[in-house]
Design a protein around this motif. Structure first.
Motif, PDB file in Angstrom:
ATOM      1  N   MET A   1       0.837  -1.204   0.000  1.00 32.51           N
ATOM      2  CA  MET A   1       0.000   0.000   0.000  1.00 32.51           C
ATOM      3  C   MET A   1       0.869   1.249   0.000  1.00 32.51           C
ATOM      4  O   MET A   1       0.680   2.180  -0.771  1.00 32.51           O
ATOM      5  N   LYS A   2       1.893   1.201   0.858  1.00 32.93           N
ATOM      6  CA  LYS A   2       2.756   2.353   0.983  1.00 32.93           C
ATOM      7  C   LYS A   2       3.479   2.642  -0.342  1.00 32.93           C
ATOM      8  O   LYS A   2       3.492   3.768  -0.822  1.00 32.93           O
ATOM      9  N   SER A   3       4.026   1.581  -0.900  1.00 29.64           N
ATOM     10  CA  SER A   3       4.795   1.788  -2.129  1.00 29.64           C
ATOM     11  C   SER A   3       3.870   2.246  -3.259  1.00 29.64           C
ATOM     12  O   SER A   3       4.272   3.009  -4.127  1.00 29.64           O
ATOM     13  N   ARG A   4       2.634   1.789  -3.201  1.00 34.44           N
ATOM     14  CA  ARG A   4       1.712   2.180  -4.253  1.00 34.44           C
ATOM     15  C   ARG A   4       1.411   3.680  -4.189  1.00 34.44           C
ATOM     16  O   ARG A   4       1.408   4.372  -5.192  1.00 34.44           O
ATOM     17  N   SER A   5       1.197   4.195  -2.989  1.00 36.08           N
ATOM     18  CA  SER A   5       0.898   5.620  -2.892  1.00 36.08           C
ATOM     19  C   SER A   5       2.132   6.455  -3.219  1.00 36.08           C
ATOM     20  O   SER A   5       2.011   7.579  -3.690  1.00 36.08           O
ATOM     21  N   ALA A   6       3.298   5.895  -2.985  1.00 32.22           N
ATOM     22  CA  ALA A   6       4.514   6.628  -3.332  1.00 32.22           C
ATOM     23  C   ALA A   6       4.631   6.775  -4.845  1.00 32.22           C
ATOM     24  O   ALA A   6       5.211   7.735  -5.351  1.00 32.22           O
ATOM     25  N   ALA A   7       4.054   5.825  -5.573  1.00 33.71           N
ATOM     26  CA  ALA A   7       4.140   5.869  -7.033  1.00 33.71           C
ATOM     27  C   ALA A   7       3.067   6.770  -7.640  1.00 33.71           C
ATOM     28  O   ALA A   7       3.100   7.041  -8.832  1.00 33.71           O
ATOM     29  N   ALA A   8       2.132   7.234  -6.802  1.00 38.69           N
ATOM     30  CA  ALA A   8       1.018   8.017  -7.328  1.00 38.69           C
ATOM     31  C   ALA A   8       1.455   9.260  -8.109  1.00 38.69           C
ATOM     32  O   ALA A   8       0.938   9.495  -9.204  1.00 38.69           O
TER      33      ALA A   8
END
Lengths: 275, 361
Positions: A1-8
């Motif tokens: 989840m964290k890495s996904r939001s970082a890629a936003a």
């Protein structure tokens, strides 16, 4: 989840500045002035087949020259002390801090009939008074302009791959009796293929689609595809639809070239493994 | 339709720009001095060294000037028509003024706010591209002619007029315009046709001429021509009269370069000041245009730019070497034989572009 939001942020960036513009290009390529679907823009490609061919040919020559020049250079940089590496990479990067146009203009005054080279040759008596080598306004000058401007894009990826090659692998090859030649072709070359590939991409793509270099160094007598695309956007009879169609075809051609390169690479890779 | 898409795309840019900007849009109306005027002009086309025109304008009026450059009419048009930017004053050339008027992209100028218009040369008022003179005020003008190097070019050869650019004795030493309108204009004038012809056969004939000329050329050039002529890379080049100031400058240029206008007639060009239809500060834009027509300002600009000024008072105050120089202010008989570029219909433009690309295959 964290890495996904970082890629936003990157996702948004991609959507706004890569996918949307690409969609617009495609949309323009297949519509006419009234917004109706048409394939007629693509027929313009036949007219410019010569320009496509020449652009790809010159781009390919420039890419090969860059590779030939950059490979030994990148290798020798990767083998010196870390300090020296930093300095050498810096020197490679240095010209890129200057404006592209300025650098190309400088080549103009080097290659001209009364430019540095010809004046020098006259000074040392190789050429007589009033004689000059035809350097400027040739395809050779265009290729030279491409090689000079895009060389760093070949050196840097090669270097960054080569510097990661474990010295012990090379030593092992030497211990097992490989001569310098074998070390280069059996060990270093296969390991540097990813760098070669990204180098080729980074040089070939801008070289094929370049404009301005033809105007300054090539005498502007022949248009490359980049020049034609430019003029279909800002010419007197500017036609965005034809320009978009040409850009699209150029992108596809480059994609095909890239796919071909990576296919060749895979073949070689397997061969290397087996041998 | 195409405009809508471009508008969407540019809208994003504008949004991001205005988000970090100073919100200048809202406060335009009464306190003029809080306004920032967006001006879009050619490069090297205003005195920013000695008189510093824009600074002077800010000093006198309190209106700030956000000054941007473009390199040719077509790229200016591309920016303007995409809606990506809001300009208050622009400097298109004659045929582009006509095109912008045709496409309703210009605002009518309120000449009550431009009293200095009275100083503009009568012969440049009510031009063919703006017949009622409602949308434009001339800023500079000039002619197209041939620059040649007197050391290498035989004076007798000048009699040929435009044919000099086709003279095989100078093969490899000749330059030509690297833009279709000027290049075709010369070929049409050489053939005795109008530079604004809409007859495809005449364009085809002009193309044949250019194709015949191509092998004799060293190259097609635009602003590289300064260096190339000054360094004697070539000896013959057609270009805009005003650029003679640079090329013939005794110190930085080459004193052997001379200029003449062929007798067959030539193009008279005008770069004009206009206000886009979507300008946000129209009154201030008119103040700015009026300011540029003021005698001292026009004189400073004429001296700096080198192109001929339409402002009669300013011209009278110029150094006679320039103000009375027939290269820059040609005599009546030369002017009578000139033609201003008009806006060509789309089909003709498309034909011209495709012939140009065929030429460069």
């Amino acid at each position: 989840m964290k890495s996904r939001s970082a890629a936003a942020p990157f996702g948004i960036w991609m959507a706004l500045f890569t996918i949307v513009p690409l969609a617009i290009v495609v949309w323009f390529a297949f519509t006419d002035q009234n917004g109706d679907f048409t394939l007629s823009n693509l027929s313009a490609i036949g007219e410019h087949a010569g320009a496509f061919g020449l652009s790809i040919a010159l781009g390919a020559i420039a890419t090969i020259l860059c590779l030939v020049l950059a490979y030994p250079l990148a290798y020798s940089i990767s083998r010196v002390s870390e300090r020296a590496q930093q300095t050498m990479v810096m020197i490679i990067m240095l010209p890129m801090w200057m404006n592209f146009l300025l650098r190309t203009y400088a080549w103009m005054s080097i290659l001209e009939n009364n430019g540095f080279i010809n004046q020098f040759l006259r000074l040392i008596g190789v050429l007589g008074e009033g004689q000059s080598l035809p350097l400027i306004n040739t395809n050779g000058a265009v290729v030279l302009g491409m090689v000079y401007n895009f060389l760093p894009f070949m050196v840097l990826p090669l270097y960054s791959v080569m510097v990661k090659i474990d010295r012990r692998v090379i030593e092992a090859a030497q211990d097992l009796g490989s001569n310098g030649f074998q070390v280069l072709f059996r060990v270093i070359f296969p390991l540097s293929v990813p760098g070669i590939l990204s180098g080729i991409t980074m040089v070939f793509v801008p070289a094929v689609s370049t404009f301005v270099i033809t105007k300054l160094l090539g005498g502007s007598k022949v248009m490359l595809i980049g020049d034609i695309i430019e003029s279909s956007f800002i010419g007197h009879g500017a036609n965005y639809h034809v320009g978009a169609a040409l850009s699209l075809v150029l992108m596809i051609l480059i994609l095909i070239c890239m796919a071909f390169t990576s296919l060749v690479d895979k073949g070689e890779d397997e061969g290397g493994m087996m041998a | 339709m195409k405009k809508i898409v471009l508008f969407l795309l540019s809208g994003m840019l504008v949004l991001s720009l205005s988000a970090c900007g100073n919100g200048q849009g809202g406060e335009g109306k009464t306190p003029q001095s809080n306004v920032t005027l967006n001006v879009y002009n050619w490069g090297e086309y205003i005195d920013d060294e000695d008189f510093r025109v824009n600074d002077q304008f800010t000093k006198e009026t309190g209106i700030k000037v956000n000054y941007k450059n473009f390199t040719d009419n077509e790229s200016m048009y591309a920016v303007l028509s995409s809606g990506a930017a809001n300009y208050d004053v622009i400097f298109p050339s004659d045929y582009m003024v006509g095109k912008l008027i045709r496409e309703n992209m210009l605002a009518k100028i309120n000449f009550d706010n431009v009293p200095n218009f009275e100083y503009i040369d009568e012969s440049l008022k009510n031009p063919a591209y703006d017949p009622q003179n409602e949308y434009s005020v001339p800023y500079t003008w000039g002619t197209v002619g041939i620059f040649y190097n007197t050391k290498y070019v035989d004076a007798a050869d000048l009699e040929q007029g435009w044919d000099l650019l086709w003279d095989e004795d100078y093969a490899g030493k000749i330059f030509m315009f690297d833009n279709p309108r000027d290049a075709f204009g010369i070929a049409l004038a050489k053939l005795g046709y109008s530079m604004n012809t809409e007859n495809p056969d005449e364009w085809q004939a002009a193309y044949e001429e250019l194709a015949r000329q191509k092998p004799l050329l060293q190259q097609y050039v635009m602003d590289q021509v300064y260096d190339k002529m000054i360094n004697e890379e070539g000896v013959i080049a057609p270009y805009y009269s005003g650029d003679g100031i640079i090329m013939m400058d005794p110190e930085e240029g080459n004193p052997d370069i001379a200029y003449f206008v062929p007798e067959e007639g030539t193009n008279l060009f005008v770069d004009a000041m206009c206000i886009p239809a979507n300008a946000q500060h129209k009154t201030e834009a008119e103040m700015y245009i009026n300011f540029l027509c003021r005698t001292d300002v026009a004189k400073a600009n004429a001296e700096y730019i080198g192109y001929s000024t339409p402002q009669t008072e300013a011209r009278a105050q110029l150094d006679p070497e320039i103000g009375q120089n027939p290269n820059f202010y040609p005599p009546e008989e030369v002017l009578e034989n000139t033609e201003v570029f008009l806006t060509l219909p789309d089909e003709t433009n498309a034909l011209m572009d495709s012939l140009w690309m065929t030429l460069k295959k």
